[in-house]
Design a protein around this motif. Structure first.
Motif, mmCIF file in Angstrom:
data_model
loop_
_atom_site.group_PDB
_atom_site.id
_atom_site.type_symbol
_atom_site.label_atom_id
_atom_site.label_comp_id
_atom_site.label_asym_id
_atom_site.label_seq_id
_atom_site.Cartn_x
_atom_site.Cartn_y
_atom_site.Cartn_z
ATOM 1 N N LYS A 200 0.830 -1.202 0.000
ATOM 2 C CA LYS A 200 0.000 0.000 0.000
ATOM 3 C C LYS A 200 0.867 1.256 0.000
ATOM 4 O O LYS A 200 0.526 2.260 -0.641
ATOM 5 C CB LYS A 200 -0.936 -0.014 1.206
ATOM 6 C CG LYS A 200 -2.010 -1.094 1.134
ATOM 7 C CD LYS A 200 -2.885 -1.103 2.385
ATOM 8 C CE LYS A 200 -3.971 -2.180 2.290
ATOM 9 N NZ LYS A 200 -4.802 -2.232 3.513
ATOM 10 N N LEU A 201 2.002 1.184 0.688
ATOM 11 C CA LEU A 201 2.890 2.344 0.752
ATOM 12 C C LEU A 201 3.472 2.672 -0.615
ATOM 13 O O LEU A 201 3.540 3.841 -1.016
ATOM 14 C CB LEU A 201 4.017 2.080 1.756
ATOM 15 C CG LEU A 201 5.062 3.196 1.896
ATOM 16 C CD1 LEU A 201 4.428 4.462 2.489
ATOM 17 C CD2 LEU A 201 6.227 2.725 2.770
ATOM 18 N N VAL A 202 3.903 1.628 -1.361
ATOM 19 C CA VAL A 202 4.537 1.868 -2.666
ATOM 20 C C VAL A 202 3.553 1.754 -3.820
ATOM 21 O O VAL A 202 3.931 1.816 -4.991
ATOM 22 C CB VAL A 202 5.725 0.897 -2.881
ATOM 23 C CG1 VAL A 202 6.787 1.111 -1.817
ATOM 24 C CG2 VAL A 202 5.269 -0.553 -2.894
ATOM 25 N N LYS A 203 2.269 1.550 -3.496
ATOM 26 C CA LYS A 203 1.185 1.565 -4.475
ATOM 27 C C LYS A 203 1.306 0.463 -5.532
ATOM 28 O O LYS A 203 1.280 0.706 -6.743
ATOM 29 C CB LYS A 203 1.089 2.944 -5.133
ATOM 30 C CG LYS A 203 0.789 4.059 -4.147
ATOM 31 C CD LYS A 203 0.726 5.419 -4.818
ATOM 32 C CE LYS A 203 0.433 6.511 -3.789
ATOM 33 N NZ LYS A 203 0.394 7.860 -4.402
ATOM 34 N N ILE A 204 1.451 -0.783 -5.019
ATOM 35 C CA ILE A 204 1.367 -1.942 -5.896
ATOM 36 C C ILE A 204 0.246 -2.834 -5.378
ATOM 37 O O ILE A 204 -0.316 -2.579 -4.311
ATOM 38 C CB ILE A 204 2.695 -2.729 -5.956
ATOM 39 C CG1 ILE A 204 3.044 -3.298 -4.567
ATOM 40 C CG2 ILE A 204 3.821 -1.861 -6.488
ATOM 41 C CD1 ILE A 204 4.244 -4.234 -4.592
ATOM 42 N N ASP A 205 -0.089 -3.882 -6.117
ATOM 43 C CA ASP A 205 -1.194 -4.772 -5.765
ATOM 44 C C ASP A 205 -0.882 -5.523 -4.465
ATOM 45 O O ASP A 205 0.005 -6.391 -4.451
ATOM 46 C CB ASP A 205 -1.418 -5.770 -6.891
ATOM 47 C CG ASP A 205 -2.608 -6.697 -6.642
ATOM 48 O OD1 ASP A 205 -3.182 -6.659 -5.535
ATOM 49 O OD2 ASP A 205 -2.955 -7.456 -7.565
ATOM 50 N N ALA A 233 8.318 10.074 -6.238
ATOM 51 C CA ALA A 233 7.288 9.194 -5.689
ATOM 52 C C ALA A 233 7.859 8.185 -4.692
ATOM 53 O O ALA A 233 7.102 7.435 -4.073
ATOM 54 C CB ALA A 233 6.593 8.447 -6.828
#
Length: 655
Positions: A200-205, A233
């Protein structure tokens, strides 16, 4: 090689090996029964060599030891050299009574490594219970092994060949990155929970990453994402370290000037996937840096180079007198530093550079030009003088698709440059008068001009005006003058519609095989079965501007050969006058005030899909100075209103 538990091996090695060493110094085989006729040391030595080569010693007859126990000891000695293959041959044999020695010649091959490790070891053979048998000791495998140590290898990565662009610019090279992921050993029982938080922190699944972490080994570092060190980012190291077991590791990766830089074309470099490892036939192992897509993948064998290896003898903590050492992996080589001196070193071989024609500045300008386009869009830029592909840019929403060089879309009225050449070859001239009605019907199908076509250009007008204003009905009205072969020949003369072995994903355009008159009519205005890539349409503009056929190429020394009738200088001169008219009096008038050399151009709008009203692709091609450009916008109202401003911005940026 079998992946066995080291806890079990320690018991076997500590007990069985000590017994074996005692047997080695016993001075004989311990059996008085002579071997049967035909049995000799050569048979026993060959049996041993075959077992050592295959890695299966269970069927070898040993003195005072079971083959299965020896097999497990052997696995422990060589587990640090995963993927290696051995050839073991029997050399000189010397016999003295019921004892003998045999020289074993080893040749080791390591995955992808050019050089071989060659040495001799000595096996001791004795007569026992009426058979020649091997007296087992670790130095049968390698002379430096003594029962307290084992072999290990460290893979030496080669320097990857560089991707060299126009004027010798290095396009892709080592750049600092941060590898963010979960260290399962540190995360412990919280690994899955930490993986979800990090995702969630690095915005992956999150679900996919949690599954990947759960399936990894207990000591694995599972990479979540790799980001450039300067990436805005990138989360702070502090936010990463707040998650149990999460780590941010500084490293270097082969990258282009920016994350988006010609990514669909040049591709990416990263750790080899399982699929790549499996298909490599032993030349690539887990952890190797390889090309994953684009040119980096296609030319990976050339660019990757050859790895090297260091083989060392290190203490084995499972043996008396041994000190702690890392547990060998059954699938990969360690990458950390070693303190002992290697007993064998094969140096890595640098990869070979790949020279291409991309121009870094023009590529960056093209990508910047498309930066605010919301849908799919592309710009292809060729060098007019020779057809070299200088830029192949996509918009931010289509970075994963090779639209500039491999997209396949109806080109609309930009195709009229090809139709115009066919008409010139059929006897028309730029000042020939032709009819431009408001509508025209072919076999029951009604064709019209675009909605805001100037009414003052209807009626009997010169071919030059019909071209400048892009009168569909005028070109369709000349259908009877153009044979199918004539249109195909005209296309080939402008670098369109003929496949070439270009060395990169490329689409040079397609005419299709229109059979009905309505299909042939639609072809004349770039609809029907006609398909083009932006690169193919840039080649049309480059051929006209350059005064001869220009075939796009990207890889140095892989320039396609012209297969069709060459474009003549006289024909090119006439086509230039038609395309210049688009700028001086037609749909490209907004380009007339640009500073620098005169611009020649052609706009195009192509209907597609089944919606009502139909959606349209917007195109515009142009040439100025030594550049030929094609701009494509997947969903645009018209070439002049959607593609035109982007073309103007790009040409202004070039200066």
């Amino acid at each position: 090689m079998p992946d066995r538990s080291f806890a079990r091996l320690r018991l076997l090695i500590a007990g069985g090996l000590a017994f074996a060493l005692t047997a080695c110094t016993a001075g004989g085989g311990g059996g008085t029964e002579p071997p049967p006729p035909g049995d000799d040391p050569a048979r026993a030595a060959a049996e041993l060599a075959a077992g050592l080569q295959s890695g299966d010693l269970t069927k070898v007859q040993f003195s005072r030891l079971d083959g299965t126990a020896v097999d497990e000891q052997f696995d422990a000695l060589v587990a640090g050299l995963p993927g290696s293959k051995r050839t073991v041959e029997v050399g000189e044999i010397q016999t003295s009574g019921d004892e003998a020695t045999a020289v074993l010649s080893y040749t080791w091959a390591f995955p992808g490594v050019k050089d071989r490790w060659v040495y001799d070891a000595t096996a001791r053979l004795v007569v026992e219970d009426g058979r020649w048998r091997t007296t087992w000791a670790p130095d049968v495998v390698q002379p430096n092994l003594d029962g307290t140590n084992r072999l290990t290898g460290r893979r030496l990565d080669p320097t990857r060949g560089e991707l060299i662009g126009a004027d010798g610019e290095t396009i892709m090279n080592l750049r600092p990155v941060v590898r963010i992921g979960i260290d399962k050993q540190k995360a412990g029982k919280d690994a899955a929970k930490s993986a979800e938080r990090l995702a969630k922190l690095v915005k992956i699944d999150p679900a996919a990453y949690v599954k990947e972490v759960e399936q990894a080994g207990k000591q694995a570092f599972v990479e979540a994402i790799v980001l450039r060190e300067e990436d805005k980012a990138r989360p702070s190291n502090e936010s990463v370290l707040k998650i149990t077991g999460a780590r941010a590791i500084s490293a270097d990766r082969v990258l282009g000037p920016s994350r988006t830089f010609a990514r669909a074309l040049i591709g990416t470099v990263g750790e080899a996937t399982k699929e790549i490892v499996d298909k490599s036939k032993g030349t690539v192992v887990a952890g190797d840096q390889v090309g994953l897509s684009g040119l980096q993948r296609r030319y990976d064998e050339q660019l990757r180079g050859l790895p090297g290896i260091e083989v060392k003898v290190i203490p084995d903590s499972s043996q008396p007198g041994g000190s702690p050492s890392p547990t060998p992996s059954p699938t990969s080589y360690p990458t950390g530093p070693e303190t002992t001196e290697p007993i064998f070193t094969a140096k890595p071989v640098r990869g070979v550079d790949l020279t291409i024609t991309l121009n870094v500045a023009l590529q960056q300008l093209a990508e910047k030009t498309l930066g605010d386009v919301k849908g799919d869009a592309a710009i292809a830029v060729l060098r007019k003088s020779d057809g070299a592909l200088l830029a192949a840019a996509t918009g931010p929403n289509s970075e994963g698709e090779p639209i500039p060089n491999f997209g396949q879309y109806p080109p609309g009225s930009t195709f009229k440059v090809i139709t115009a050449l066919a008409l010139l070859r059929a006897g028309l001239k730029p000042d020939s008068m032709i009819e431009c009605p408001a509508t025209i019907t072919v076999d029951g199908r009604r064709f019209t001009n675009y909605s805001d076509y100037p009414s003052g250009s209807l009626g009997r007008i010169p071919l030059s005006e019909a071209f400048a204003q892009s009168c569909n009905t005028a070109f369709i009205g000349q259908l009877s003058k153009i044979k199918d072969s004539g249109l195909a020949e005209a296309a080939a003369s402008l670098g369109f519609g003929v496949d070439h072995d270009s060395g990169f994903p490329s689409f040079y355009g397609k005419l299709g095989e229109p059979k009905l008159q309505t299909e042939r009519a639609a072809t004349l205005i770039g609809q029907g079965q006609v398909l083009a890539s932006p690169m193919a349409m840039a080649a049309v503009a480059a051929s006209v501007a350059g005064g001869g056929t220009r075939l796009p190429y990207l890889i140095k020394d892989q320039v396609p050969e012209q297969k069709g009738k060459p474009l003549t200088k006289a024909e090119a001169t006439q086509l230039r006058s038609l395309m210049r008219g688009v700028v001086t009096s037609g749909s490209g008038r907004f380009l007339e005030d640009l500073d620098g050399p005169d611009v020649i151009a052609k706009t195009g709008t192509a209907e597609y899909g089944s919606d009502t009203p139909l959606k349209t692709h917007a195109w515009m091609i142009a040439a100025r100075g030594d550049l030929a450009v094609a701009v494509f916008v997947q969903d645009g109202k018209s070439g002049s209103s959607a593609a035109g401003p982007l073309l103007e911005e790009f040409l202004e940026g070039v200066g």
